[in-house]
Motif scaffolding. Structure first.
Motif, PDB file in Angstrom:
ATOM      1  N   ASP A  13       0.735  -3.788  -1.245  1.00 21.04           N
ATOM      2  CA  ASP A  13       2.061  -3.808  -0.626  1.00 21.04           C
ATOM      3  C   ASP A  13       2.064  -4.925   0.396  1.00 21.04           C
ATOM      4  N   GLY A  14       2.310  -6.146  -0.085  1.00 25.51           N
ATOM      5  CA  GLY A  14       2.196  -7.308   0.794  1.00 25.51           C
ATOM      6  C   GLY A  14       0.734  -7.525   1.128  1.00 25.51           C
ATOM      7  N   ALA A  15       0.415  -7.577   2.420  1.00 24.86           N
ATOM      8  CA  ALA A  15      -0.975  -7.752   2.852  1.00 24.86           C
ATOM      9  C   ALA A  15      -1.685  -6.409   2.993  1.00 24.86           C
ATOM     10  N   PHE A  21       2.917   8.239  -4.643  1.00 20.74           N
ATOM     11  CA  PHE A  21       2.877   9.546  -5.296  1.00 20.74           C
ATOM     12  C   PHE A  21       4.310   9.923  -5.619  1.00 20.74           C
ATOM     13  N   GLY A  22       4.569  10.230  -6.866  1.00 23.59           N
ATOM     14  CA  GLY A  22       5.922  10.578  -7.271  1.00 23.59           C
ATOM     15  C   GLY A  22       6.897   9.426  -7.140  1.00 23.59           C
ATOM     16  N   GLY A  23       6.399   8.195  -7.257  1.00 27.19           N
ATOM     17  CA  GLY A  23       7.260   7.021  -7.180  1.00 27.19           C
ATOM     18  C   GLY A  23       7.618   6.590  -5.771  1.00 27.19           C
ATOM     19  N   GLU A  24       7.073   7.270  -4.774  1.00 25.30           N
ATOM     20  CA  GLU A  24       7.362   6.935  -3.381  1.00 25.30           C
ATOM     21  C   GLU A  24       6.074   6.625  -2.629  1.00 25.30           C
ATOM     22  N   SER A  25       6.194   5.744  -1.636  1.00 26.65           N
ATOM     23  CA  SER A  25       5.040   5.410  -0.804  1.00 26.65           C
ATOM     24  C   SER A  25       4.777   6.550   0.175  1.00 26.65           C
ATOM     25  N   HIS A  26       3.504   6.943   0.266  1.00 23.27           N
ATOM     26  CA  HIS A  26       3.103   8.011   1.182  1.00 23.27           C
ATOM     27  C   HIS A  26       2.006   7.525   2.108  1.00 23.27           C
ATOM     28  N   GLY A  27       2.176   6.324   2.613  1.00 28.05           N
ATOM     29  CA  GLY A  27       1.224   5.801   3.581  1.00 28.05           C
ATOM     30  C   GLY A  27       0.814   4.386   3.267  1.00 28.05           C
ATOM     31  N   GLY A  28       0.696   3.590   4.308  1.00 25.91           N
ATOM     32  CA  GLY A  28       0.236   2.218   4.183  1.00 25.91           C
ATOM     33  C   GLY A  28      -1.095   2.059   4.900  1.00 25.91           C
ATOM     34  N   PRO A  60      -7.466  -5.713  -6.544  1.00 22.97           N
ATOM     35  CA  PRO A  60      -6.981  -6.649  -5.523  1.00 22.97           C
ATOM     36  C   PRO A  60      -6.409  -7.917  -6.153  1.00 22.97           C
ATOM     37  N   LYS A  61      -5.593  -8.630  -5.379  1.00 25.97           N
ATOM     38  CA  LYS A  61      -5.038  -9.894  -5.855  1.00 25.97           C
ATOM     39  C   LYS A  61      -6.172 -10.826  -6.249  1.00 25.97           C
ATOM     40  N   GLY A  62      -5.939 -11.558  -7.314  1.00 26.64           N
ATOM     41  CA  GLY A  62      -6.973 -12.445  -7.831  1.00 26.64           C
ATOM     42  C   GLY A  62      -7.822 -11.791  -8.900  1.00 26.64           C
ATOM     43  N   CYS A  63      -7.681 -10.481  -9.053  1.00 22.37           N
ATOM     44  CA  CYS A  63      -8.457  -9.737 -10.048  1.00 22.37           C
ATOM     45  C   CYS A  63      -7.528  -9.023 -11.028  1.00 22.37           C
ATOM     46  N   GLU A  64      -6.306  -9.502 -11.169  1.00 25.36           N
ATOM     47  CA  GLU A  64      -5.316  -8.819 -11.997  1.00 25.36           C
ATOM     48  C   GLU A  64      -5.728  -8.712 -13.461  1.00 25.36           C
ATOM     49  N   ALA A  65      -6.619  -9.600 -13.920  1.00 27.53           N
ATOM     50  CA  ALA A  65      -7.053  -9.563 -15.313  1.00 27.53           C
ATOM     51  C   ALA A  65      -7.915  -8.328 -15.597  1.00 27.53           C
TER      52      ALA A  65
END
Length: 76
Positions: A13-15, A21-28, A60-65
């Protein structure tokens, strides 16, 4: 007992990282490890209530493969 597992998803989620959970964010969280620890702790609590639970962590970003990672723990 649920026929289908409930699913916690750890997603970037950005940085930061979010526990979904259930399509909603429950903590960053500042890092992926902290998000995973939080999701697993809550998944264990929900599993004790009789539900089947899965925790899936995006890479993590850079490891999407690489494939997503499903965190598993031995059932008691």
């Amino acid at each position: 007992m649920s026929l289908y597992p409930l699913e916690y998803r750890i997603e970037p989620d950005g940085a930061a990282w979010a526990v979904m959970f259930g399509g909603e964010s429950h903590g960053g969280f500042d890092n992926r490890r902290s998000a995973i620890k939080s999701a697993v702790a809550d998944a264990i609590r929900v599993e004790k209530l009789g539900y089947r639970v899965a925790v899936v962590a995006s890479r993590p970003k850079g490891c999407e493969a690489l494939c997503e990672r499903m965190i598993k723990r031995p059932h008691l």
